[in-house]
Each structure stands twice: as C-alpha cells, then as structure tokens.
Design an enzyme around this catalytic site. Structure first.
Site, PDB file in Angstrom:
ATOM      1  N   HIS A 125       3.653   1.831  -1.679  1.00 19.11           N
ATOM      2  CA  HIS A 125       3.929   2.115  -3.095  1.00 19.11           C
ATOM      3  C   HIS A 125       2.659   2.606  -3.804  1.00 19.11           C
ATOM      4  O   HIS A 125       2.689   3.557  -4.582  1.00 19.11           O
ATOM      5  CB  HIS A 125       4.396   0.851  -3.815  1.00 19.11           C
ATOM      6  CG  HIS A 125       5.667   0.248  -3.291  1.00 19.11           C
ATOM      7  ND1 HIS A 125       5.687  -0.944  -2.611  1.00 19.11           N
ATOM      8  CD2 HIS A 125       6.954   0.664  -3.368  1.00 19.11           C
ATOM      9  CE1 HIS A 125       6.940  -1.259  -2.290  1.00 19.11           C
ATOM     10  NE2 HIS A 125       7.734  -0.292  -2.731  1.00 19.11           N
ATOM     11  N   GLU A 148       0.809  -1.231   0.000  1.00 19.12           N
ATOM     12  CA  GLU A 148       0.000   0.000   0.000  1.00 19.12           C
ATOM     13  C   GLU A 148       0.840   1.278   0.000  1.00 19.12           C
ATOM     14  O   GLU A 148       0.393   2.312  -0.480  1.00 19.12           O
ATOM     15  CB  GLU A 148      -0.937   0.009   1.213  1.00 19.12           C
ATOM     16  CG  GLU A 148      -2.253  -0.692   0.987  1.00 19.12           C
ATOM     17  CD  GLU A 148      -3.034  -0.123  -0.209  1.00 19.12           C
ATOM     18  OE1 GLU A 148      -3.209   1.107  -0.297  1.00 19.12           O
ATOM     19  OE2 GLU A 148      -3.455  -0.917  -1.066  1.00 19.12           O
TER      20      GLU A 148
HETATM   21  P1  AMP Z   1      11.226   0.653  -2.615  1.00 16.85           P
HETATM   22  O1  AMP Z   1      10.478  -0.308  -3.489  1.00 16.85           O
HETATM   23  O2  AMP Z   1      11.424   0.167  -1.228  1.00 16.85           O
HETATM   24  O3  AMP Z   1      12.478   1.161  -3.274  1.00 16.85           O
HETATM   25  O4  AMP Z   1      10.291   1.923  -2.467  1.00 16.85           O
HETATM   26  C1  AMP Z   1       9.839   2.633  -3.579  1.00 16.85           C
HETATM   27  C2  AMP Z   1       9.214   3.923  -3.135  1.00 16.85           C
HETATM   28  O5  AMP Z   1       8.120   3.646  -2.251  1.00 16.85           O
HETATM   29  C3  AMP Z   1      10.192   4.804  -2.359  1.00 16.85           C
HETATM   30  O6  AMP Z   1       9.971   6.163  -2.708  1.00 16.85           O
HETATM   31  C4  AMP Z   1       9.799   4.546  -0.943  1.00 16.85           C
HETATM   32  O7  AMP Z   1      10.100   5.626  -0.056  1.00 16.85           O
HETATM   33  C5  AMP Z   1       8.294   4.390  -1.068  1.00 16.85           C
HETATM   34  N1  AMP Z   1       7.764   3.656   0.088  1.00 16.85           N
HETATM   35  C6  AMP Z   1       8.201   2.472   0.582  1.00 16.85           C
HETATM   36  N2  AMP Z   1       7.509   2.150   1.682  1.00 16.85           N
HETATM   37  C7  AMP Z   1       6.621   3.142   1.895  1.00 16.85           C
HETATM   38  C8  AMP Z   1       5.619   3.404   2.882  1.00 16.85           C
HETATM   39  N3  AMP Z   1       5.388   2.563   3.884  1.00 16.85           N
HETATM   40  N4  AMP Z   1       4.890   4.537   2.777  1.00 16.85           N
HETATM   41  C9  AMP Z   1       5.125   5.430   1.765  1.00 16.85           C
HETATM   42  N5  AMP Z   1       6.036   5.238   0.808  1.00 16.85           N
HETATM   43  C10 AMP Z   1       6.783   4.118   0.866  1.00 16.85           C
END
Ligand code: AMP
Length: 281
Positions: free
Chosen positions: A34, A32
C-alpha cells in the site's frame, strides 16, 4: 495529515487542495505494498489522499468480512509517515446509506478468473471505486498489480464511464522470500506462511519455461500445478494463462499474457500473478 469520515468533510477538505490530486484506495491494515502506492502518488501529485474502507459489498457471504484485519491508528501513522495529506475513513452507513440501490458492473472482465469463483465481488469493487472516484475527483488513482484483474477492471471502468481519473498500476511489492504482501498474510501460521511461497515459485516456473521457449499455455498451467502440488498445505483453486488485456484464456501464448492463480493455504485464500513476457522492473 487530515482525517475525515464523511463525504461532506471530504469535499470541504478537497476544495482548496493543490492539483493534481492522487488517490490510493485501500481496505486498511496497511503494508509496504500500500505504502508503495502512496509514495508513487507523492512523487507524481501535489496532494496525496488515501481511503480506508473495508467494503462489505465485495465480500461473499462465506468470506472473511467479519474477520478482515483492522488497525486504524497504525494505518494512519503509516500513511502520515509515507507522506499522505488526507485520509478518508467512511463508515459503512456513509458509503451505503439506507436505500442504496445503484450498482456498477464491468461486464466481461468481471466474469473471468476471480469473478468466476467470487460471484458479485467485482460488482462491489466497481461500485465502491466509482463512488470514490466521484467523491475525490482525483486526477490520478493508484492500484497494485498484485490484484491484476481488479486493476484492469478499474482501468476499463474509468475509460468506459469517463471518470476523468487516470488509473496508474504499480508493481507488486513482495516479502524478502517473494511472497506478495497482503493484509490476509496475517491469517497464516508459521508453517502456512512458509507454504505460501509456493504461489510465486509456481508462477516463476511458468516464466522460466516461457523464457526457454514454451508457448503452449496448457503446458504452462500444468507446470504451475505440478510445483504447487508438491506443497501439501496448499490447495490450488485456479491457474490461468490469459490474454493480459481481455483475460480470455489462451491456448498459445502468442501475445502478452497474465499468469495468475488462487490458492488456499488452510482457510486463507491467496492470489498472485506474473506477466509474460516478464515485466521489466
Ligand atoms: P487492499 O487494501 O487489499 O484493497 O489493497 C489496496 C490497494 O493496494 C490495491 O490497489 C491493491 O492492489 C494494492 N496492493 C495490495 N497488496 C499489494 C502489493 N503487495 N504490492 C502492490 N500493491 C498492493
């Protein structure tokens, strides 16, 4: 929803796209958090794009690149439901062809907090994000406050290198028990999953103290460590109370601050943060 995996296909697919284009870069195994970025992009952009790429250059040699969770069919179904128009799923060879030899470094910001304990991490992040910005040429790109340092660093990169992409930072999405959503939460067994709630509980204690007038940063750090120490399955790696813009550690919280921490729960490394004064949501 179109799915492309080469830069040439991406350029062709974007050629006639309505503007503004919004980009949500991810490493997949979506949740959620993402999808909240995709939905925000859907509200603000005429064409919503996402990338799924587990970027090897941002993982250290002892980190979890090989075991990082992956499920492309599930991710694509989730993106389609959330309203994405186009998804880019490049291979490692497409992003880093033989002979690749250019790196981007956001100097000061990348040495603090996460950068101190994950050397080279932000060089990998900055390089891949600049590549994505060049490949998509989106008007806006969406990042999560969950990875606060990454978001700041990308804002700085975009400003310093005139990328033309506006960086939008969106609130952290949490589970019902307030654990910040993360693809890495799937590594946790049930006992560890319960223990993982200690991060946000510790950070909230700092927020509570701040709201009752505490401004001594070391006392806030120490309160966070005390709450965390009560959780036997958690091992704190760092606790930081830093200037929210430069990430320099503070002695006194006399300006907006980022309170952040990294904790090992078993072998799983988790991060979380809150702002002082607390963000109004
Ligand atoms: P990642 O797949 O972990 O590289 O994350 C991709 C994007 O989703 C990055 O901008 C993260 O900061 C964002 N993201 C990951 N987890 C969350 C979360 N719990 N709430 C909001 N954004 C998130």
């Amino acid at each position: 929803m179109q799915v492309v995996s080469t830069v040439a296909q991406l350029r062709a697919a974007l050629a006639g796209a309505p503007r503004p284009v919004g980009l949500v870069p991810t490493m997949g195994y979506l949740h959620e958090g993402h999808l909240s970025l995709v939905r925000r992009a859907r509200q603000e952009c005429a064409f919503v794009t996402a990338s799924i790429f587990v970027n090897p250059t941002q993982f250290g040699p002892k980190e979890d690149l090989a075991s990082y969770p992956r499920d492309l069919p599930r991710d694509l179904a989730m993106l389609e439901r959330a309203g994405a128009d186009l998804v880019f799923t490049p291979s490692v060879e497409e992003m880093y062809p033989a002979g690749f030899d250019t790196w981007v470094e956001v100097s000061a910001l990348s040495r603090r907090l996460e950068g101190e304990v994950r050397p080279g991490h932000f060089r990998g992040v900055a390089t891949v994000v600049l590549k994505l910005f060049n490949q998509f040429r989106a008007e806006r790109a969406y990042f999560g406050q969950k990875d606060a340092q990454q978001a700041l660093l990308i804002q700085k990169l975009a400003a310093d290198l005139d990328t033309g992409t506006q960086v939008v930072i969106c609130p952290t999405v949490r589970e019902p028990d307030d654990l910040a959503m993360s693809s890495r939460n799937t590594y946790l067994d049930p006992a560890q999953r319960k223990a993982a709630t200690v991060l946000y509980r510790s950070l909230c204690e700092a927020q509570r103290l701040y709201q009752s007038g505490e401004r001594d940063a070391e006392r806030l750090r120490s309160a966070i460590r005390t709450v965390s120490a009560a959780e036997p399955l958690a091992r704190v790696q760092y606790v930081s109370v830093a200037d929210a813009g430069t990430l320099e550690e503070l002695a006194v919280v006399d300006r907006p601050a980022l309170v952040s921490m990294a904790v090992f729960v078993g072998k799983t490394r988790l991060i979380d943060n809150v702002l002082l004064p607390p963000a109004v949501s």
